[in-house]
Design a protein around this motif. Structure first.
Motif, short mmCIF file in Angstrom:
data_model
loop_
_atom_site.label_atom_id
_atom_site.label_comp_id
_atom_site.label_asym_id
_atom_site.label_seq_id
_atom_site.Cartn_x
_atom_site.Cartn_y
_atom_site.Cartn_z
N UNK A 132 0.83 -1.21 0.00
CA UNK A 132 0.00 0.00 0.00
C UNK A 132 0.87 1.26 0.00
N UNK A 133 1.95 1.22 0.75
CA UNK A 133 2.87 2.36 0.78
C UNK A 133 3.54 2.54 -0.59
N UNK A 134 3.89 1.42 -1.22
CA UNK A 134 4.45 1.49 -2.58
C UNK A 134 3.46 2.15 -3.53
N UNK A 135 2.20 1.77 -3.41
CA UNK A 135 1.17 2.31 -4.30
C UNK A 135 0.99 3.81 -4.10
N UNK A 136 1.06 4.26 -2.84
CA UNK A 136 0.94 5.70 -2.58
C UNK A 136 2.08 6.46 -3.23
N UNK A 184 -1.89 1.70 15.12
CA UNK A 184 -1.59 0.53 14.28
C UNK A 184 -1.52 0.98 12.83
N UNK A 185 -0.36 0.80 12.21
CA UNK A 185 -0.14 1.33 10.86
C UNK A 185 -1.13 0.76 9.86
N UNK A 186 -1.51 -0.51 9.99
CA UNK A 186 -2.49 -1.08 9.05
C UNK A 186 -3.83 -0.36 9.16
N UNK A 187 -4.26 -0.08 10.39
CA UNK A 187 -5.52 0.64 10.57
C UNK A 187 -5.43 2.06 10.02
N UNK A 188 -4.29 2.70 10.21
CA UNK A 188 -4.11 4.06 9.69
C UNK A 188 -4.22 4.06 8.17
N UNK A 194 0.73 9.02 11.34
CA UNK A 194 0.62 9.76 10.08
C UNK A 194 2.00 10.20 9.61
N UNK A 195 2.86 10.57 10.57
CA UNK A 195 4.23 10.93 10.22
C UNK A 195 4.99 9.77 9.62
N UNK A 196 4.75 8.56 10.14
CA UNK A 196 5.41 7.38 9.59
C UNK A 196 4.97 7.15 8.14
N UNK A 197 3.69 7.39 7.85
CA UNK A 197 3.22 7.27 6.46
C UNK A 197 3.96 8.27 5.58
N UNK A 198 4.08 9.52 6.04
CA UNK A 198 4.80 10.54 5.26
C UNK A 198 6.24 10.11 5.03
N UNK A 199 6.90 9.65 6.09
CA UNK A 199 8.30 9.23 5.98
C UNK A 199 8.45 8.09 4.98
N UNK A 200 7.64 7.07 5.13
CA UNK A 200 7.81 5.87 4.31
C UNK A 200 7.51 6.15 2.84
#
Length: 290
Positions: free
Chosen positions: A48-52, A97-101, A112-118
């Motif tokens: 999912x992170x790759x897709x973003x 939980x990152x999956x729930x986020x 949310x910051x981890x999503x931005x970073x990744x």
């Protein structure tokens, strides 16, 4: 013969054995979630992170200037994908939980910051976490300037000299900005902060078993965190796990002055555990680290 599958806890330990730059922050965060969701398909969420990141690239149409990539990252995540801070239920454990986020598009500043970073790292951006007090931030390091990204505030971008404004919002103007507030957060720091958040949520909900799990993993990251030894010992005592509680409480006692009030309280509790005296929550009132 197929080797037995490693537990999420074992996989988490293996991730921590890596050097700082090799730790996969997203994978480690998802491994934390695995103890809540044992069947969690980690690779699916990494995808999912790759897709973003791919969605950002599609919008850039070959543009590589870092500031433009950053702006498109923020626009994609917070305008198109609708990620936002969960202001209605901040202490919902799902926010940690990152999956729930990723599923709900809701989180707290850290996740949310981890999503931005990744996603940003996948795009080649020079990003790092910032352990700002009570409000995790992301920093972009450009050639001529540094910017702060507030993932909880729809990706609001600020100059570093505007950090006092955010601090005023958190503390009502009572705290002045210090250089330490803008220090970079290591990946271990971020994982510790994530587990500390979960520990607090579970303690407030009186969910002792899950609080124990969070503290155990905190100690895997920071075995020297002696205050967590006390926390774990007290929680284990609540669950009647006397021998384990004694181990951690004795380790804690070795690091605090013998004459302190806290030392005397813990010594008294240890005597009661050794005597086999049953302990209910009221016996430990004032000891549990809320």
């Amino acid at each position: 013969m197929t080797a037995p599958a490693r537990s999420p806890r074992q996989q988490f330990v293996n991730e921590l054995r890596r050097t700082e730059g090799e730790i996969d922050l997203a994978r480690a965060s998802l491994l934390i979630a695995c103890e809540q969701y044992p069947q969690l398909p980690i690779d699916l969420y990494l995808g999912r992170l790759d897709q973003l990141a791919e969605r950002v690239l599609e919008r850039l149409e070959g543009e590589t200037a870092p500031t433009l990539v950053l702006q498109e990252l923020v626009t994609t995540l917070f305008e198109r994908e609708k990620f936002r801070g969960n202001t209605e239920a901040y202490y919902d454990p799902r926010n940690s939980f990152l999956n729930d986020v990723l599923d709900r598009r809701l989180g707290i500043p850290l996740t949310l910051g981890i999503v931005v970073l990744e996603v940003g790292w996948r795009l080649g951006l020079d990003l790092e976490g910032v352990n700002f007090p009570h409000h995790f931030l992301v920093r972009f390091r450009g050639e001529s300037l540094s910017l702060l990204i507030d993932a909880y505030d729809k990706g609001e971008i600020r100059f570093e000299d505007q950090a006092q404004e955010l601090l005023d919002r958190v503390y009502g103007g009572m705290v002045r900005l210090r250089p330490a507030f803008l220090a970079a957060a290591s990946r271990r720091d971020m994982l510790s902060r994530l587990l500390t958040n979960l520990k607090g949520v579970y303690l407030n909900a009186h969910d002792v078993e899950r609080a124990i799990s969070a503290v155990e993993r905190l100690l895997l990251i920071r075995p020297e965190a002696i205050a967590e030894r006390k926390t774990l010992g007290l929680l284990l005592a609540r669950r009647g796990r006397g021998e384990e509680a004694l181990h951690h409480l004795n380790e804690y006692l070795q690091s605090v002055p013998e004459s302190s009030n806290d030392s005397r309280r813990i010594e008294s509790l240890i005597e009661r555990i050794r005597a086999g005296e049953p302990l209910d929550d009221s016996a430990l009132e004032g000891e549990s680290p809320e």
